[in-house]
Design a protein around this motif. Sequence first.
Motif, PDB file in Angstrom:
ATOM      1  N   SER A   1      20.553  12.442  18.353  1.00 43.19           N
ATOM      2  CA  SER A   1      21.443  12.706  17.218  1.00 43.19           C
ATOM      3  C   SER A   1      21.012  11.912  15.990  1.00 43.19           C
ATOM      4  CB  SER A   1      22.889  12.345  17.575  1.00 43.19           C
ATOM      5  OG  SER A   1      23.009  10.950  17.820  1.00 43.19           O
ATOM      6  N   VAL A   2      21.509  12.350  14.828  1.00 39.92           N
ATOM      7  CA  VAL A   2      21.236  11.683  13.555  1.00 39.92           C
ATOM      8  C   VAL A   2      22.564  11.252  12.942  1.00 39.92           C
ATOM      9  CG1 VAL A   2      20.270  11.925  11.239  1.00 39.92           C
ATOM     10  CG2 VAL A   2      19.162  13.069  13.173  1.00 39.92           C
ATOM     11  N   THR A   3      22.672   9.993  12.586  1.00 36.58           N
ATOM     12  CA  THR A   3      23.872   9.474  11.936  1.00 36.58           C
ATOM     13  C   THR A   3      23.547   9.208  10.471  1.00 36.58           C
ATOM     14  OG1 THR A   3      24.588   8.423  14.006  1.00 36.58           O
ATOM     15  CG2 THR A   3      25.631   7.666  11.969  1.00 36.58           C
ATOM     16  N   ARG A   4      24.207   9.939   9.588  1.00 38.97           N
ATOM     17  CA  ARG A   4      23.974   9.786   8.151  1.00 38.97           C
ATOM     18  C   ARG A   4      24.995   8.819   7.554  1.00 38.97           C
ATOM     19  NH1 ARG A   4      23.408  15.760   5.625  1.00 38.97           N
ATOM     20  NH2 ARG A   4      23.987  14.519   3.803  1.00 38.97           N
ATOM     21  N   TYR A   5      24.505   7.908   6.740  1.00 39.82           N
ATOM     22  CA  TYR A   5      25.400   6.913   6.147  1.00 39.82           C
ATOM     23  C   TYR A   5      26.481   7.569   5.296  1.00 39.82           C
ATOM     24  CZ  TYR A   5      27.152   3.002   3.429  1.00 39.82           C
ATOM     25  OH  TYR A   5      27.978   2.081   2.837  1.00 39.82           O
ATOM     26  N   GLY A  54      17.457   6.916  -2.630  1.00 38.66           N
ATOM     27  CA  GLY A  54      17.489   6.022  -3.779  1.00 38.66           C
ATOM     28  C   GLY A  54      16.116   5.950  -4.411  1.00 38.66           C
ATOM     29  N   ARG A  55      16.054   5.465  -5.643  1.00 38.93           N
ATOM     30  CA  ARG A  55      14.782   5.452  -6.364  1.00 38.93           C
ATOM     31  C   ARG A  55      14.340   4.022  -6.660  1.00 38.93           C
ATOM     32  NH1 ARG A  55      12.551   5.681 -11.517  1.00 38.93           N
ATOM     33  NH2 ARG A  55      10.794   7.129 -11.711  1.00 38.93           N
ATOM     34  N   GLY A  56      13.028   3.813  -6.641  1.00 36.78           N
ATOM     35  CA  GLY A  56      12.465   2.533  -7.011  1.00 36.78           C
ATOM     36  C   GLY A  56      12.733   1.443  -5.986  1.00 36.78           C
ATOM     37  N   LEU A  57      12.485   0.205  -6.413  1.00 37.72           N
ATOM     38  CA  LEU A  57      12.652  -0.930  -5.516  1.00 37.72           C
ATOM     39  C   LEU A  57      14.099  -1.066  -5.045  1.00 37.72           C
ATOM     40  CD1 LEU A  57      10.752  -3.200  -4.493  1.00 37.72           C
ATOM     41  CD2 LEU A  57      11.654  -4.644  -6.311  1.00 37.72           C
ATOM     42  N   THR A  58      15.041  -0.842  -5.961  1.00 44.34           N
ATOM     43  CA  THR A  58      16.458  -0.942  -5.604  1.00 44.34           C
ATOM     44  C   THR A  58      16.842   0.118  -4.582  1.00 44.34           C
ATOM     45  OG1 THR A  58      16.992  -1.830  -7.788  1.00 44.34           O
ATOM     46  CG2 THR A  58      18.806  -0.916  -6.504  1.00 44.34           C
ATOM     47  N   GLY A  59      16.390   1.345  -4.799  1.00 46.51           N
ATOM     48  CA  GLY A  59      16.686   2.426  -3.859  1.00 46.51           C
ATOM     49  C   GLY A  59      16.031   2.205  -2.510  1.00 46.51           C
ATOM     50  N   PHE A  60      14.815   1.668  -2.511  1.00 47.78           N
ATOM     51  CA  PHE A  60      14.094   1.340  -1.277  1.00 47.78           C
ATOM     52  C   PHE A  60      14.935   0.375  -0.438  1.00 47.78           C
ATOM     53  CE2 PHE A  60      11.191  -1.425   1.082  1.00 47.78           C
ATOM     54  CZ  PHE A  60      10.242  -0.559   1.602  1.00 47.78           C
ATOM     55  N   ARG A  61      15.459  -0.648  -1.098  1.00 47.32           N
ATOM     56  CA  ARG A  61      16.253  -1.661  -0.409  1.00 47.32           C
ATOM     57  C   ARG A  61      17.603  -1.099   0.046  1.00 47.32           C
ATOM     58  NH1 ARG A  61      16.743  -5.034  -4.495  1.00 47.32           N
ATOM     59  NH2 ARG A  61      14.805  -6.129  -4.032  1.00 47.32           N
ATOM     60  N   ALA A  62      18.305  -0.415  -0.871  1.00 43.86           N
ATOM     61  CA  ALA A  62      19.660   0.053  -0.575  1.00 43.86           C
ATOM     62  C   ALA A  62      19.674   1.109   0.529  1.00 43.86           C
ATOM     63  CB  ALA A  62      20.301   0.611  -1.840  1.00 43.86           C
ATOM     64  N   SER A  63      18.731   2.048   0.482  1.00 44.54           N
ATOM     65  CA  SER A  63      18.735   3.131   1.467  1.00 44.54           C
ATOM     66  C   SER A  63      18.494   2.598   2.873  1.00 44.54           C
ATOM     67  CB  SER A  63      17.679   4.177   1.107  1.00 44.54           C
ATOM     68  OG  SER A  63      17.809   5.322   1.924  1.00 44.54           O
ATOM     69  N   GLN A  64      17.617   1.589   3.011  1.00 46.17           N
ATOM     70  CA  GLN A  64      17.364   1.031   4.336  1.00 46.17           C
ATOM     71  C   GLN A  64      18.551   0.195   4.814  1.00 46.17           C
ATOM     72  OE1 GLN A  64      16.071   0.853   7.734  1.00 46.17           O
ATOM     73  NE2 GLN A  64      14.570   1.770   6.334  1.00 46.17           N
ATOM     74  N   GLY A  67       0.830  -1.206   0.000  1.00 46.43           N
ATOM     75  CA  GLY A  67       0.000   0.000   0.000  1.00 46.43           C
ATOM     76  C   GLY A  67       0.857   1.245   0.000  1.00 46.43           C
ATOM     77  N   TYR A  68       1.976   1.151  -0.679  1.00 45.89           N
ATOM     78  CA  TYR A  68       2.993   2.226  -0.671  1.00 45.89           C
ATOM     79  C   TYR A  68       3.669   2.205  -2.035  1.00 45.89           C
ATOM     80  CZ  TYR A  68       7.537   4.354   0.664  1.00 45.89           C
ATOM     81  OH  TYR A  68       8.678   5.115   0.748  1.00 45.89           O
ATOM     82  N   GLU A  69       3.709   3.357  -2.706  1.00 46.76           N
ATOM     83  CA  GLU A  69       4.242   3.433  -4.060  1.00 46.76           C
ATOM     84  C   GLU A  69       5.766   3.348  -4.051  1.00 46.76           C
ATOM     85  OE1 GLU A  69       5.089   3.189  -7.545  1.00 46.76           O
ATOM     86  OE2 GLU A  69       2.926   3.367  -7.207  1.00 46.76           O
ATOM     87  N   LEU A  70       6.283   2.284  -4.658  1.00 45.39           N
ATOM     88  CA  LEU A  70       7.726   2.054  -4.652  1.00 45.39           C
ATOM     89  C   LEU A  70       8.446   2.710  -5.814  1.00 45.39           C
ATOM     90  CD1 LEU A  70       7.626  -1.660  -3.534  1.00 45.39           C
ATOM     91  CD2 LEU A  70       8.802   0.174  -2.319  1.00 45.39           C
ATOM     92  N   GLY A  71       7.717   3.259  -6.767  1.00 42.92           N
ATOM     93  CA  GLY A  71       8.367   3.876  -7.919  1.00 42.92           C
ATOM     94  C   GLY A  71       8.955   5.243  -7.634  1.00 42.92           C
ATOM     95  N   ARG A  72       8.771   5.757  -6.414  1.00 43.25           N
ATOM     96  CA  ARG A  72       9.249   7.099  -6.070  1.00 43.25           C
ATOM     97  C   ARG A  72      10.682   7.059  -5.538  1.00 43.25           C
ATOM     98  NH1 ARG A  72       3.474   8.126  -3.584  1.00 43.25           N
ATOM     99  NH2 ARG A  72       4.271   6.839  -1.887  1.00 43.25           N
ATOM    100  N   HIS A  73      11.141   8.231  -5.072  1.00 39.23           N
ATOM    101  CA  HIS A  73      12.447   8.348  -4.417  1.00 39.23           C
ATOM    102  C   HIS A  73      12.258   8.087  -2.921  1.00 39.23           C
ATOM    103  CE1 HIS A  73      14.464  10.156  -7.946  1.00 39.23           C
ATOM    104  NE2 HIS A  73      13.261  10.644  -8.194  1.00 39.23           N
ATOM    105  N   HIS A  74      13.207   7.372  -2.310  1.00 38.43           N
ATOM    106  CA  HIS A  74      13.072   6.946  -0.914  1.00 38.43           C
ATOM    107  C   HIS A  74      14.304   7.319  -0.104  1.00 38.43           C
ATOM    108  CE1 HIS A  74       9.879   4.320  -2.476  1.00 38.43           C
ATOM    109  NE2 HIS A  74      10.749   3.965  -3.407  1.00 38.43           N
TER     110      HIS A  74
END
Length: 428
Positions: free
Chosen positions: A321-325, A292-302, A200-207
């Motif tokens: 605090s926030v730790t950025r990869y 990241g964008r799309g399914l690949t970006g969804f997976r990689a960013s997490q 129920g979440y559009e994966l074609g976007r930027h994540h």
Amino acid sequence: MESGWPPLQEPESKRIWGAVVAGVAADLGAHAADLAVRVADLMRAELPEFISDAEAYDQQVASAEASLRAISAQLERGGDPRAVILPAATVAVATTGVHRLVALTPMLRSYRLGHQVVWQWLLARISERTPEPIVLARAADLLSAWLFAFVDTSSSLAEQLYETERDEWMRSAMAARVEAVEAILSGRECDTRRASTRLGYELGRHHVGVVAWMESAPEGSDPQPALNRLLQQLGQLVGADAVLVCPRGAKSSVAWISRARAFGDGDLGKIAIAVEAITHEFAPLLAVGTPGRGLTGFRASQTQAGHARRVATLIGAATGSVTRYDEVAVVAMATVDPEQARAHVVGVLGGLAADDEATYRVAETLAIYLEENHSRNRAAARLHIHANTVAYRVRQAESILGHAIGGGDLDLRVALALLPALRRLPSS
């Protein structure tokens, strides 16, 4: 008339009830349909979030009518108001409200509004039937106490029903969401359209993948609502089209913030700046992957957010605090193999890797000095110390290392970047 309700055990109260209230009870049953509409109309005006469409309105009319008929029957025989069985139509309102994501508060307020309408109607009828003020006062007291007890019991039962249904429904919905997320992250799900439908979440976007967690929480508390609010607020801050949240334990959640247009570095900066202001009531930590964008970006960013969390734990990141990869990528990659990381740090730094605060301050100063391209002034500004102190510590570092700091310092930079994590790296 036999009743299990204590006030009606007294003979005079029993007599007044039979003479005044029982007759009004029959009238209530006869007018139940009209009164149900009046109740539903009041709820629609006062609680638009509860009565949001025609279907919800019709459902509420049916529930109110069934409840009124139950009240009529109980009043007529002087039954115990605490012996309540919720009508099927009322059960349907509660369960449907859960599925429509209606909050518990308006549902409970609907009982007070219904109570208001019914009490006013009953009081008017017993006033018409009872010319004697003393009898009217006693009848009104009895009827008021009975109706309060009935509404209190009914609303408590409805609240229990709502919470049980919500817990079961959330577990069911969340279980399906977690399974869909796990399938994507593990690579078992590679079809974007199918995965979007399941989530129920559009994966074609930027994540942007995010992990939010707490190191500790008060005993008996549930940190998940606070973490969810935080993640939703961060999504609003960067103009997200959607935020997908998945609990990952009692004190942690993973999430994705997504939108149709690409995220920039400034968006990640906004998240880091905003967390402290948003989270003053509790103390979470955040780790953020690169967009990241799309399914690949969804997976990689997490996946990156997970590595950033690991680094945050290794270096002892402060709460709030926030730790950025993208800022700890080297440390994240190098600490995947703890033994190799430890060997590199000790091999390059030698005595500069010693586990004491004074030596650590020297190493920290050297790291920032190198990051600032050997500028004492810029390093001093970052450390809030004098430039001469920077120069002194750099000379100390050179003395410990046994050589001057030159230009070919990649190994040294990596070792210094890994040093804060060294104390928490597992050792053989």
